[in-house]
Design an enzyme around this catalytic site. Structure first.
Site, short mmCIF file in Angstrom:
data_model
loop_
_atom_site.label_atom_id
_atom_site.label_comp_id
_atom_site.label_asym_id
_atom_site.label_seq_id
_atom_site.Cartn_x
_atom_site.Cartn_y
_atom_site.Cartn_z
CE1 TYR A 198 16.01 -51.18 -15.76
CE2 TYR A 198 15.51 -53.24 -16.87
CZ TYR A 198 16.39 -52.22 -16.59
OH TYR A 198 17.65 -52.24 -17.14
CG ASN A 232 22.59 -42.96 -28.35
OD1 ASN A 232 22.96 -43.17 -29.51
ND2 ASN A 232 23.38 -43.18 -27.31
CB SER A 233 17.82 -42.33 -23.73
OG SER A 233 18.17 -41.00 -24.03
N GLY A 234 16.19 -42.53 -27.04
CA GLY A 234 15.07 -41.97 -27.77
C GLY A 234 15.39 -41.21 -29.04
CB ILE A 235 18.14 -38.92 -30.03
CG1 ILE A 235 18.34 -37.88 -31.14
CG2 ILE A 235 19.31 -39.89 -29.94
CD1 ILE A 235 19.52 -36.96 -30.91
CE LYS A 293 19.97 -54.93 -16.42
NZ LYS A 293 18.65 -55.44 -16.85
CG ASP A 334 17.69 -56.77 -19.66
OD1 ASP A 334 18.56 -57.41 -19.05
OD2 ASP A 334 17.45 -55.56 -19.45
CB ALA A 382 13.30 -44.44 -31.51
#
Length: 319
Positions: A60, A218-221, A86, A55, A223
């Protein structure tokens, strides 16, 4: 222990002929956090491990993500690879000659963005093309962007079409109004939140529409080490969300299961979910994502999470 899936298992996209590996590769971090040589190597490593769903988007790294895919993709059998990109954020050079993006959901903007993506990626067609974050441009996306995608699909230049967003409510409206194949949903069906479970995912499952999950951590939490600096939804995690994540991790720890493994496999257990596409900024992270998808998880973990009120009781799990 419940036998884990394989990262290389595949699912069909909608009613198309496309099949994606359950584990894909998100293209944000390889454009922003990785050096060019390491980005090249991590894409090669993902491919060597059997990942075939890649993707990206013009946004990006202002085109850098698509450019970094070009070399590795040229070394692969194109018919064996699914590339997702996209439209809706078109790149233009500023006065200093630097490419910057701006929203453009017009038909002309979509076509120009699509052609530029083909050039940066070095390909002659795109497997999955998504309208990118039309949150504040719903009417124009309906009138111009999606008809342009339908046209490209009819011409055989695109295999599947849909939208990529951080919300499911508008995606559900698109699903009900348009002949779409799939959606990329980022961060809204995760181990931490399951709001999409009540309406959106059942609708997709019942109507042959596939969902690809972005932002599975969830954008990092999910991980992170769950310290006070943990990020959730692209900003500092609220105290209540941090507390919930810590409670989930405590259950995972009792069952000797990495939090990341639970995060990825929970998502993939839903029948509407075709793939999950965590990002990676290094070869080590690519390898870890594969291990997390393939780590065996006991059914008792999911049972305990539901009994503790940490997981929607109706959420499908691998058990």
């Amino acid at each position: 222990m419940i036998a884990a899936m394989k990262a290389t298992d595949t699912r069909r996209i909608g009613r198309t002929a496309l099949r994606v590996t359950r584990l894909g590769l998100g293209g944000v971090f390889l454009a922003i956090d990785a050096q060019p040589a390491e980005a090249d190597g991590l894409i090669d490593r993902a491919a060597a491990l059997g990942v075939r769903c890649f993707d990206t988007a013009p946004m990006y790294g202002n085109g850098e993500s698509e450019r970094r895919y070009r070399g590795p993709l040229a070394r692969l059998d194109r018919s064996d690879v699914v590339i997702s990109t996209k439209v809706g954020r078109r790149l233009e050079e500023d006065a200093a000659g630097t490419e910057q993006w701006h929203f453009d959901f017009s038909r002309d903007g979509v076509m120009r963005t699509f052609e530029s993506s083909l050039e940066r990626l070095g390909v002659d067609h795109i497997d999955i093309l998504l309208v990118h974050d039309p949150d504040d441009h719903e009417d124009q996306a309906m009138r111009e962007a999606f008809p342009a995608l339908i046209e490209l699909r009819e011409q055989g230049l695109v295999g599947a079409i849909g939208a990529g967003m951080n919300q499911w409510e508008m995606e559900l409206r698109f699903a009900r109004e348009l002949p779409l194949d799939c959606f990329l949903l980022a961060g809204r069906y995760t181990l931490l939140e399951q709001g999409a479970l009540t309406e959106f995912l059942p609708y997709c499952a019942a109507n042959g529409i596939s969902v690809i999950a972005g932002g599975p951590y969830n954008s990092g939490i999910l991980a992170s080490d769950l310290g006070e600096s943990a990020s959730y939804n692209y900003r500092a995690a609220p105290a209540e969300m941090l507390e919930r994540a810590r409670a989930i991790k405590a259950v995972c720890d009792r069952h000797d299961v990495p939090l990341k493994a639970a995060a990825l496999q929970f998502i993939l257990a839903h029948p509407a979910l075709a793939a999950v596409i965590p990002g990676a900024a290094s070869i080590a992270e690519v390898e870890e994502n594969v291990r997390m998808v393939e780590t065996p998880i006991p059914g008792a973990l999911w049972t305990e999470l539901k009994e503790a009120g940490l997981l929607d009781p109706d959420a499908p799990t691998s058990a």
